[in-house]
Write an enzyme that holds these catalytic residues in place. Structure first.
Site, PDB file in Angstrom:
ATOM      1  N   THR A 122      -3.039  -6.556  41.758  1.00  0.00           N
ATOM      2  CA  THR A 122      -3.825  -5.705  42.579  1.00  0.00           C
ATOM      3  C   THR A 122      -4.668  -4.719  41.732  1.00  0.00           C
ATOM      4  O   THR A 122      -4.060  -3.854  40.885  1.00  0.00           O
ATOM      5  CB  THR A 122      -3.053  -4.732  43.781  1.00  0.00           C
ATOM      6  OG1 THR A 122      -2.166  -5.621  44.312  1.00  0.00           O
ATOM      7  CG2 THR A 122      -3.726  -3.798  44.246  1.00  0.00           C
ATOM      8  N   PHE A 152      -1.091 -10.526  49.478  1.00  0.00           N
ATOM      9  CA  PHE A 152      -0.588  -9.469  50.631  1.00  0.00           C
ATOM     10  C   PHE A 152       0.949  -9.654  51.009  1.00  0.00           C
ATOM     11  O   PHE A 152       1.123  -9.174  52.078  1.00  0.00           O
ATOM     12  CB  PHE A 152      -1.644  -9.737  51.881  1.00  0.00           C
ATOM     13  CG  PHE A 152      -2.803  -9.709  51.532  1.00  0.00           C
ATOM     14  CD1 PHE A 152      -3.489  -8.404  51.446  1.00  0.00           C
ATOM     15  CD2 PHE A 152      -3.788 -10.724  51.259  1.00  0.00           C
ATOM     16  CE1 PHE A 152      -4.884  -8.288  51.237  1.00  0.00           C
ATOM     17  CE2 PHE A 152      -5.292 -10.677  51.216  1.00  0.00           C
ATOM     18  CZ  PHE A 152      -5.738  -9.294  51.134  1.00  0.00           C
ATOM     19  N   ARG A 154       4.923  -9.183  51.379  1.00  0.00           N
ATOM     20  CA  ARG A 154       5.550  -8.049  51.660  1.00  0.00           C
ATOM     21  C   ARG A 154       7.090  -8.486  51.046  1.00  0.00           C
ATOM     22  O   ARG A 154       7.600  -9.434  51.305  1.00  0.00           O
ATOM     23  CB  ARG A 154       5.799  -7.649  53.268  1.00  0.00           C
ATOM     24  CG  ARG A 154       4.888  -7.212  54.020  1.00  0.00           C
ATOM     25  CD  ARG A 154       5.078  -7.526  55.303  1.00  0.00           C
ATOM     26  NE  ARG A 154       5.424  -8.973  55.820  1.00  0.00           N
ATOM     27  CZ  ARG A 154       5.583  -9.214  56.885  1.00  0.00           C
ATOM     28  NH1 ARG A 154       5.830  -8.215  58.037  1.00  0.00           N
ATOM     29  NH2 ARG A 154       6.033 -10.600  57.511  1.00  0.00           N
ATOM     30  N   LYS A 204      -8.198  -5.638  49.228  1.00  0.00           N
ATOM     31  CA  LYS A 204      -6.637  -5.286  49.025  1.00  0.00           C
ATOM     32  C   LYS A 204      -6.471  -3.723  49.095  1.00  0.00           C
ATOM     33  O   LYS A 204      -5.622  -3.428  49.703  1.00  0.00           O
ATOM     34  CB  LYS A 204      -6.295  -5.963  47.924  1.00  0.00           C
ATOM     35  CG  LYS A 204      -4.914  -5.616  47.057  1.00  0.00           C
ATOM     36  CD  LYS A 204      -3.872  -6.076  48.233  1.00  0.00           C
ATOM     37  CE  LYS A 204      -2.497  -5.588  47.706  1.00  0.00           C
ATOM     38  NZ  LYS A 204      -1.493  -6.034  48.757  1.00  0.00           N
ATOM     39  N   LEU A 250       4.156   1.663  62.673  1.00  0.00           N
ATOM     40  CA  LEU A 250       4.016   2.815  63.395  1.00  0.00           C
ATOM     41  C   LEU A 250       5.438   3.272  63.315  1.00  0.00           C
ATOM     42  O   LEU A 250       5.916   3.841  64.708  1.00  0.00           O
ATOM     43  CB  LEU A 250       3.389   2.692  64.934  1.00  0.00           C
ATOM     44  CG  LEU A 250       1.918   2.626  64.731  1.00  0.00           C
ATOM     45  CD1 LEU A 250       1.367   2.621  66.349  1.00  0.00           C
ATOM     46  CD2 LEU A 250       1.211   3.835  64.107  1.00  0.00           C
ATOM     47  N   ALA A 252       8.100   6.077  62.352  1.00  0.00           N
ATOM     48  CA  ALA A 252       8.436   7.181  61.896  1.00  0.00           C
ATOM     49  C   ALA A 252       9.622   6.902  60.865  1.00  0.00           C
ATOM     50  O   ALA A 252      10.631   6.524  60.965  1.00  0.00           O
ATOM     51  CB  ALA A 252       8.421   8.343  62.774  1.00  0.00           C
ATOM     52  N   GLY A 253       9.416   7.863  59.654  1.00  0.00           N
ATOM     53  CA  GLY A 253      10.638   7.590  58.631  1.00  0.00           C
ATOM     54  C   GLY A 253      10.437   8.894  57.505  1.00  0.00           C
ATOM     55  O   GLY A 253       9.693   9.635  57.726  1.00  0.00           O
ATOM     56  N   CYS A 260       3.947  -0.602  45.471  1.00  0.00           N
ATOM     57  CA  CYS A 260       2.454  -0.869  45.791  1.00  0.00           C
ATOM     58  C   CYS A 260       1.768   0.455  46.657  1.00  0.00           C
ATOM     59  O   CYS A 260       0.926   0.813  45.891  1.00  0.00           O
ATOM     60  CB  CYS A 260       2.412  -2.083  46.787  1.00  0.00           C
ATOM     61  SG  CYS A 260       2.738  -3.596  45.750  1.00  0.00           S
TER      62      CYS A 260
HETATM   63  P1  NAD Z   1       6.648  -7.310  38.543  1.00  0.00           P
HETATM   64  O1  NAD Z   1       6.910  -6.209  37.563  1.00  0.00           O
HETATM   65  O2  NAD Z   1       7.817  -7.769  39.590  1.00  0.00           O
HETATM   66  O3  NAD Z   1       6.203  -8.594  37.814  1.00  0.00           O
HETATM   67  C1  NAD Z   1       5.411  -8.426  36.636  1.00  0.00           C
HETATM   68  C2  NAD Z   1       5.847  -9.239  35.619  1.00  0.00           C
HETATM   69  O4  NAD Z   1       4.756  -9.755  34.586  1.00  0.00           O
HETATM   70  C3  NAD Z   1       7.119  -9.064  34.837  1.00  0.00           C
HETATM   71  O5  NAD Z   1       8.148 -10.114  35.052  1.00  0.00           O
HETATM   72  C4  NAD Z   1       6.597  -8.704  33.465  1.00  0.00           C
HETATM   73  O6  NAD Z   1       7.554  -9.000  32.503  1.00  0.00           O
HETATM   74  C5  NAD Z   1       5.617  -9.736  33.312  1.00  0.00           C
HETATM   75  N1  NAD Z   1       4.481  -9.418  32.374  1.00  0.00           N
HETATM   76  C6  NAD Z   1       4.186  -8.321  31.845  1.00  0.00           C
HETATM   77  N2  NAD Z   1       3.164  -8.359  30.932  1.00  0.00           N
HETATM   78  C7  NAD Z   1       3.110  -9.568  30.521  1.00  0.00           C
HETATM   79  C8  NAD Z   1       2.414 -10.553  29.833  1.00  0.00           C
HETATM   80  N3  NAD Z   1       1.645  -9.765  28.991  1.00  0.00           N
HETATM   81  N4  NAD Z   1       2.432 -11.842  29.583  1.00  0.00           N
HETATM   82  C9  NAD Z   1       3.421 -12.248  30.690  1.00  0.00           C
HETATM   83  N5  NAD Z   1       3.997 -11.602  31.531  1.00  0.00           N
HETATM   84  C10 NAD Z   1       3.841 -10.341  31.641  1.00  0.00           C
HETATM   85  O7  NAD Z   1       5.376  -6.904  39.425  1.00  0.00           O
HETATM   86  P2  NAD Z   1       4.814  -7.578  40.814  1.00  0.00           P
HETATM   87  O8  NAD Z   1       5.795  -6.734  41.694  1.00  0.00           O
HETATM   88  O9  NAD Z   1       5.090  -8.881  40.919  1.00  0.00           O
HETATM   89  O10 NAD Z   1       3.392  -7.051  40.794  1.00  0.00           O
HETATM   90  C11 NAD Z   1       2.503  -7.862  40.157  1.00  0.00           C
HETATM   91  C12 NAD Z   1       0.878  -7.547  40.730  1.00  0.00           C
HETATM   92  O11 NAD Z   1       0.843  -7.722  41.962  1.00  0.00           O
HETATM   93  C13 NAD Z   1       0.778  -5.771  40.713  1.00  0.00           C
HETATM   94  O12 NAD Z   1      -0.679  -5.708  40.504  1.00  0.00           O
HETATM   95  C14 NAD Z   1       1.043  -5.636  42.058  1.00  0.00           C
HETATM   96  O13 NAD Z   1       0.376  -4.396  42.515  1.00  0.00           O
HETATM   97  C15 NAD Z   1       0.504  -6.704  42.750  1.00  0.00           C
HETATM   98  N6  NAD Z   1       1.395  -6.902  44.394  1.00  0.00           N
HETATM   99  C16 NAD Z   1       2.562  -6.656  44.315  1.00  0.00           C
HETATM  100  C17 NAD Z   1       2.980  -6.852  45.574  1.00  0.00           C
HETATM  101  C18 NAD Z   1       4.801  -6.748  45.692  1.00  0.00           C
HETATM  102  O14 NAD Z   1       5.095  -6.511  46.801  1.00  0.00           O
HETATM  103  N7  NAD Z   1       5.273  -6.849  44.630  1.00  0.00           N
HETATM  104  C19 NAD Z   1       2.543  -7.479  46.661  1.00  0.00           C
HETATM  105  C20 NAD Z   1       1.037  -7.524  46.521  1.00  0.00           C
HETATM  106  C21 NAD Z   1       0.390  -7.340  45.208  1.00  0.00           C
END
Ligand code: NAD
Length: 429
Positions: A122, A152, A154, A204, A250, A252-253, A260
């Site tokens: 993101t 997207f 969850r 997003k 919707l 409440a909490g 995120c």
């Molecule tokens: P995370 O921390 O669970 O996973 C990220 C991974 O990237 C880690 O395992 C880390 O070791 C690895 N990493 C970091 N630097 C690296 C590099 N240089 N080379 C290789 N690997 C590397 O994060 P996440 O929750 O999966 O989120 C990742 C992205 O997706 C973020 O931008 C987040 O905002 C977005 N996103 C997350 C969700 C969610 O629910 N978690 C949903 C939608 C979007």
């Protein structure tokens, strides 16, 4: 198709497993060697329902592999997804150094063949343009397209969300990337919405901000319900029955948390300001969210007067149910505050205790939910794990010093808990 995913966390690992499940050949990359070795040994470092089986069956089928080498992944794959963290900086802006670093590294490994670099992390609008410029600067001859493909899913239902998405958003800057992206996503039988790069990135942030807005809206309504004697759950049912509004988000909490929403909302506020539009509406969303936790703590202080040396039982530490993720969890932040005020906290979470230990080392973790209540002055429900609904509540009440129950997620039935003799306090009643 041969695909690479750089970053094997909640997004990268689940995406990789789901791509493999529909028949693609996937290499997941991570620079955390411990994680790579765990995955190579068949150990899954995160909890997501259905993930372990999916990873194991696809590894066994030879469609899913793990490496620490971006070079190996770029060599083998036509399309390279970036799914690394985009954490917040103290001023609310996004730390894009992970994305930038990976883009540079990918660039050094691109040879003659055409490659598509897809940003799934993101990111603020215009990041895709910067990624393309960076790759061009590091490797001027690279034949590439950069695509934005926001995720997207969850946490807690990530596998299901990825296998059956509502829609897939693909932002492209060239027609050439359309065919391969369509081929990757066709097996998922969901609408694929092609847009320009900037619109995909904005979708997003705009979507997450809107969901957070719904949560803060109902939390503000909850405060009015408390002041007026109405019941926020009935109000949400009545509002949500309108198709234009919808009942989801919707509830409440004690406010939204997680890795995120908080960071995406503050990033969107920041970018909007930089682009010349101060998004005051979202600033208010943040304020209501922060205030919601304070309002909850105030109710506890009002009931217990002094928190020092009070025994407080806590059910739930994850930022939401069905996950072990404690990043920016409101539950953790409530526990930290209780401990700061001198309370003795005993906590239980079905999946998140291991990860929570580092954040709340003073909290005593117990191995069964009932144990948090033994001799407690108050019991708090902080995460909406549905299994908490089915605890032996009558016995729990008997084991407590005083039957004060604070339900920060409106998970339990107020009527049933009161009938059992609890002094029940929910949100918005
Ligand atoms: P995370 O921390 O669970 O996973 C990220 C991974 O990237 C880690 O395992 C880390 O070791 C690895 N990493 C970091 N630097 C690296 C590099 N240089 N080379 C290789 N690997 C590397 O994060 P996440 O929750 O999966 O989120 C990742 C992205 O997706 C973020 O931008 C987040 O905002 C977005 N996103 C997350 C969700 C969610 O629910 N978690 C949903 C939608 C979007």
């Amino acid at each position: 198709m041969n695909l690479a995913i750089v970053g094997s966390g909640y997004v990268g690992l689940v995406t990789g497993a789901c791509f493999a499940e529909v028949g693609h050949t996937v290499i997941c990359v991570d620079n955390d060697l411990k994680k790579v070795h765990q995955l190579q040994d068949g150990l899954i470092p995160i909890y997501e329902p259905g993930l372990e089986a999916l990873v194991k069956s696809n590894v066994a089928a030879g469609r899913l592999a793990f490496t620490a080498s971006i070079g190996e992944a770029v060599d083998a794959s036509k399309v390279i997804f970036i799914a690394v963290p985009t954490p917040p900086q103290p001023d609310g802006s996004v730390d894009l150094s992970f994305v930038e670093g990976v883009a540079r590294e990918i660039a050094t490994h691109i040879k003659k063949e055409y490659r598509i670099v897809v940003d799934k992390s993101t990111v603020p609008v215009k990041t895709g343009e910067k990624v393309a410029q960076t790759i061009g600067r590091v490797n001027p001859g690279a034949d590439i397209d950069v695509v934005s493909n926001p995720e997207f899913l969850r946490e807690g239902s990530a596998v299901e969300d990825l296998m059956k998405p509502d829609r897939i958003v693909v932002g492209v800057s060239s027609e050439r990337a359309v065919g391969p992206m369509r081929e990757i996503y066709e097996p998922f039988n969901a609408p694929i919405m092609f847009t320009d790069l900037n619109s995909a990135e904005l979708i997003k942030h705009a979507a997450n901000s809107f969901l957070a807005l719904k949560i803060s809206y109902i939390n503000a309504v909850a405060a009015i319900c408390e002041a007026s004697g109405a019941n926020v759950e009935r109000v949400a049912d009545g509002m949500g029955a309108d198709k234009r509004i919808g009942r989801a988000f919707l509830n409440a909490g004690i406010g939204y948390g997680g890795s995120c929403f908080p960071k995406d909302i503050s990033a969107f506020i920041r970018i909007s300001r930089e682009l010349g539009y101060p998004f005051h509406l979202l600033e208010e969303v943040e304020k209501i969210n922060a205030n919601q936790k304070e309002r909850f703590l105030k109710k506890i202080r009002e009931a217990l007067w002094v928190l020092r040396q009070k025994k407080i039982g806590v059910l739930g530490l994850a930022f939401k149910g069905n996950t072990d993720d404690v990043r920016s969890s409101v539950a953790i932040s409530v526990v930290q505050q209780l401990i700061a005020e001198g309370a003795e906290v005993r906590a239980y979470d079905p999946k998140a205790m291991e990860k929570a230990k580092a954040l709340v080392p003073q909290a005593i973790m117990v191995d069964a939910p009932e144990k948090v209540a033994e001799g407690a002055d108050a019991l708090l429900v902080l995460t909406e794990w549905s299994e908490f609904k089915f605890l032996p509540w009558a016995a729990i009440k008997k084991s407590m010093l005083s039957p004060l129950l604070f339900d920060g997620r409106n998970l339990l039935s107020r009527e049933e808990m009161r009938a059992l003799g609890f002094t029940y306090t929910g949100i918005g009643h």
